[in-house]
Enzyme design. Structure first.
Site, PDB file in Angstrom:
ATOM      1  CG  HIS A  50      48.201  34.877  44.683  1.00 21.75           C
ATOM      2  ND1 HIS A  50      48.705  35.139  43.433  1.00 21.75           N
ATOM      3  CD2 HIS A  50      47.120  34.110  44.486  1.00 21.75           C
ATOM      4  CE1 HIS A  50      47.959  34.553  42.524  1.00 21.75           C
ATOM      5  NE2 HIS A  50      46.981  33.912  43.130  1.00 21.75           N
TER       6      HIS A  50
HETATM    7  C1  T46 Z   1      45.655  31.868  40.569  1.00 16.99           C
HETATM    8  C2  T46 Z   1      46.534  31.572  39.433  1.00 16.99           C
HETATM    9  C3  T46 Z   1      46.400  30.154  38.964  1.00 16.99           C
HETATM   10  C4  T46 Z   1      42.192  40.302  36.411  1.00 16.99           C
HETATM   11  O1  T46 Z   1      41.955  41.486  36.153  1.00 16.99           O
HETATM   12  N1  T46 Z   1      41.187  39.391  36.432  1.00 16.99           N
HETATM   13  C5  T46 Z   1      41.398  38.078  36.713  1.00 16.99           C
HETATM   14  O2  T46 Z   1      40.434  37.288  36.720  1.00 16.99           O
HETATM   15  C6  T46 Z   1      42.750  37.633  36.964  1.00 16.99           C
HETATM   16  C7  T46 Z   1      43.035  36.169  37.278  1.00 16.99           C
HETATM   17  C8  T46 Z   1      43.748  38.552  36.922  1.00 16.99           C
HETATM   18  N2  T46 Z   1      43.481  39.855  36.639  1.00 16.99           N
HETATM   19  C9  T46 Z   1      44.590  40.813  36.570  1.00 16.99           C
HETATM   20  C10 T46 Z   1      45.185  41.189  37.916  1.00 16.99           C
HETATM   21  C11 T46 Z   1      46.637  41.437  37.607  1.00 16.99           C
HETATM   22  O3  T46 Z   1      46.832  42.765  37.206  1.00 16.99           O
HETATM   23  O4  T46 Z   1      45.640  40.230  35.817  1.00 16.99           O
HETATM   24  C12 T46 Z   1      46.897  40.529  36.408  1.00 16.99           C
HETATM   25  C13 T46 Z   1      47.640  39.267  36.779  1.00 16.99           C
HETATM   26  O5  T46 Z   1      46.971  38.645  37.874  1.00 16.99           O
HETATM   27  P1  T46 Z   1      47.751  37.746  38.933  1.00 16.99           P
HETATM   28  O6  T46 Z   1      49.067  38.352  39.226  1.00 16.99           O
HETATM   29  O7  T46 Z   1      46.861  37.454  40.062  1.00 16.99           O
HETATM   30  O8  T46 Z   1      47.962  36.419  38.060  1.00 16.99           O
HETATM   31  P2  T46 Z   1      48.686  35.055  38.416  1.00 16.99           P
HETATM   32  O9  T46 Z   1      48.968  34.413  37.096  1.00 16.99           O
HETATM   33  O10 T46 Z   1      49.824  35.213  39.352  1.00 16.99           O
HETATM   34  O11 T46 Z   1      47.563  34.202  39.220  1.00 16.99           O
HETATM   35  C14 T46 Z   1      46.366  33.831  38.617  1.00 16.99           C
HETATM   36  C15 T46 Z   1      45.190  34.105  39.553  1.00 16.99           C
HETATM   37  O12 T46 Z   1      45.174  35.447  39.951  1.00 16.99           O
HETATM   38  C16 T46 Z   1      45.245  33.269  40.780  1.00 16.99           C
HETATM   39  O13 T46 Z   1      44.026  33.354  41.472  1.00 16.99           O
HETATM   40  O14 T46 Z   1      45.379  31.020  41.393  1.00 16.99           O
HETATM   41  O15 T46 Z   1      46.385  32.449  38.311  1.00 16.99           O
END
Ligand code: T46
Length: 134
Positions: A50
């Site tokens: 993303h």
């Molecule tokens: C990025 C990389 C480095 C939350 O509820 N709060 C939060 O602050 C975050 C980061 C995530 N979440 C929840 C949302 C999803 O249900 O945790 C789950 C996994 O999130 P996401 O798929 O966005 O995670 P990553 O590891 O793909 O990405 C994250 C960050 O979202 C992103 O901004 O740059 O780490």
């Protein structure tokens, strides 16, 4: 590509410790509104896929290592984060994927905004067309 920057953090070290301090608006070019960390990753984990409309972040692999794939819509690069004193600044509108997590790796992230799912661009083609129309 100028949407990211790798930089070194100043380490304090003595005979029996090391520490690194980060201060918002000083070492970090934004007011830190959120801190989170990614851990317990499997060796096959590939995360991210993303970009963000507004969010700016600093990524530091405080334990172990991982690789960050970056794509600004025209160029791609890969950066290995492998030291607690190596930081990666990510501006908004840059596609990222994280992989090659070493065992026990902990990826610390300092973020400029609170969590907001509306800020995510999770469709790569949509990201590219947004960049091209900027
Ligand atoms: C990025 C990389 C480095 C939350 O509820 N709060 C939060 O602050 C975050 C980061 C995530 N979440 C929840 C949302 C999803 O249900 O945790 C789950 C996994 O999130 P996401 O798929 O966005 O995670 P990553 O590891 O793909 O990405 C994250 C960050 O979202 C992103 O901004 O740059 O780490």
């Amino acid at each position: 590509m100028e949407k990211y920057k790798v930089f070194s953090l100043k380490k304090q070290a003595g005979s029996d410790y090391s520490d690194i301090a980060l201060e918002g608006m000083k070492d970090v070019p934004f007011d830190i509104k959120r801190v989170y960390y990614v851990f317990d990753t499997s060796p096959k984990a590939r995360r991210g896929y993303h970009a963000h409309n507004n969010l700016k972040q600093i990524l530091i692999c405080v334990y172990g290592s991982c690789v960050i794939h970056l794509d600004d819509g025209t160029e791609c690069t890969e950066i290995e984060l492998n030291s607690p004193d190596k930081a990666l600044y990510l501006d908004n509108m840059i596609w990222r994927e994280m992989y090659n997590f070493s065992e026990g790796a902990v990826l610390l992230v300092l973020a400029s905004e609170l969590y907001d799912e509306q800020d995510y661009i999770r469709d790569y083609q949509q990201f590219v067309s947004m960049v091209l129309n900027e």
